[in-house]
Design an enzyme around this catalytic site. Structure first.
Site, short mmCIF file in Angstrom:
data_model
loop_
_atom_site.label_atom_id
_atom_site.label_comp_id
_atom_site.label_asym_id
_atom_site.label_seq_id
_atom_site.Cartn_x
_atom_site.Cartn_y
_atom_site.Cartn_z
CG HIS A 18 3.82 27.01 7.58
ND1 HIS A 18 3.63 26.06 8.55
CD2 HIS A 18 4.72 27.88 8.11
CE1 HIS A 18 4.38 26.32 9.61
NE2 HIS A 18 5.04 27.43 9.38
NE ARG A 91 3.89 33.69 13.03
CZ ARG A 91 4.35 32.59 13.62
NH1 ARG A 91 3.51 31.62 13.93
NH2 ARG A 91 5.61 32.47 13.91
CB SER A 129 4.31 24.89 14.10
OG SER A 129 4.18 25.09 12.72
P1 ADP Z 1 10.99 28.10 12.20
O1 ADP Z 1 11.24 27.00 13.16
O2 ADP Z 1 12.12 28.36 11.25
O3 ADP Z 1 10.45 29.37 12.82
P2 ADP Z 1 8.30 27.52 11.30
O4 ADP Z 1 7.92 26.25 10.66
O5 ADP Z 1 7.74 27.79 12.66
O6 ADP Z 1 9.88 27.51 11.27
O7 ADP Z 1 7.96 28.76 10.38
C1 ADP Z 1 8.50 28.89 9.09
C2 ADP Z 1 8.18 30.27 8.55
O8 ADP Z 1 6.78 30.42 8.42
C3 ADP Z 1 8.63 31.43 9.45
O9 ADP Z 1 9.06 32.50 8.64
C4 ADP Z 1 7.38 31.81 10.19
O10 ADP Z 1 7.41 33.17 10.59
C5 ADP Z 1 6.35 31.57 9.11
N1 ADP Z 1 5.02 31.32 9.66
C6 ADP Z 1 4.69 30.46 10.64
N2 ADP Z 1 3.37 30.51 10.91
C7 ADP Z 1 2.86 31.46 10.07
C8 ADP Z 1 1.54 32.01 9.86
N3 ADP Z 1 0.50 31.61 10.59
N4 ADP Z 1 1.39 32.96 8.91
C9 ADP Z 1 2.47 33.39 8.21
N5 ADP Z 1 3.72 32.92 8.35
C10 ADP Z 1 3.92 31.97 9.27
#
Ligand code: ADP
Length: 154
Positions: A18, A91, A129
């Site tokens: 993130h 990803r 996450s």
């Molecule tokens: P959600 O519950 O909306 O999926 P997340 O907190 O899991 O929320 O993720 C928020 C955003 O960050 C999403 O667009 C997700 O694809 C992106 N994201 C999560 N992990 C990564 C990562 N390791 N690299 C790039 N983007 C990521």
């Protein structure tokens, strides 16, 4: 008109993946709002107030960035904060299919919103996450997956 983007997510917890997306998106917009959505189905581990506090502390010197909590539709929150862009990270092809459906739905709900995707850095592709949560729940060291500026104090 100012280019305002919303980066919505659960951020449970906020990872280096993130952080990288945020740092790379900052030069593209006048303002970036990290929006912690509180009405998604996913099981949450870290308290909301801690998630807000950690992200705020991490970006405290970043004038263009703010952290907000929101409930309800992403497009409604965009309208509230005058954001015309939704930022998301990609990803894998699985992410793409999931994000495509959400982005296209949001476009039908509000024609004025564009979803902007940034590709993850290769070294962050495996970081999610949910997996970080599992490692934490089972007593593992999650420090390598979390930005250096965040100290997990729960
Ligand atoms: P959600 O519950 O909306 O999926 P997340 O907190 O899991 O929320 O993720 C928020 C955003 O960050 C999403 O667009 C997700 O694809 C992106 N994201 C999560 N992990 C990564 C990562 N390791 N690299 C790039 N983007 C990521």
């Amino acid at each position: 008109m100012k280019k305002i983007a919303l980066f919505p997510g659960s951020f449970d917890p906020f990872t280096v993946g993130h952080e990288s997306i945020v740092n790379r998106a900052l030069p593209l917009f006048d303002e970036l709002v990290i929006g912690i959505g509180v009405n998604q189905d996913k099981h949450k581990l870290f308290p909301l107030d801690k998630r807000v506090e950690w992200i705020k502390a991490l970006f405290k010197h970043e004038q263009k960035l703010s952290v907000q909590v929101f409930e309800g539709l992403t497009v409604d929150f965009c309208k509230k904060i005058n954001a015309e862009y939704v930022l998301r990270g990609l990803r894998t092809s699985a992410d793409f299919e999931y994000e495509r459906a959400i982005g296209q739905t949001n476009k039908v709900l509000d024609e004025g919103i564009e979803t902007v995707f940034l590709l993850t850095r290769p070294e962050h592709t495996f970081i999610s996450s949910s997996i970080v949560k599992d490692v934490f729940k089972n007593g593992g060291d999650i420090s390598k997956f979390i930005p250096e500026g965040i100290k997990i104090d729960v």
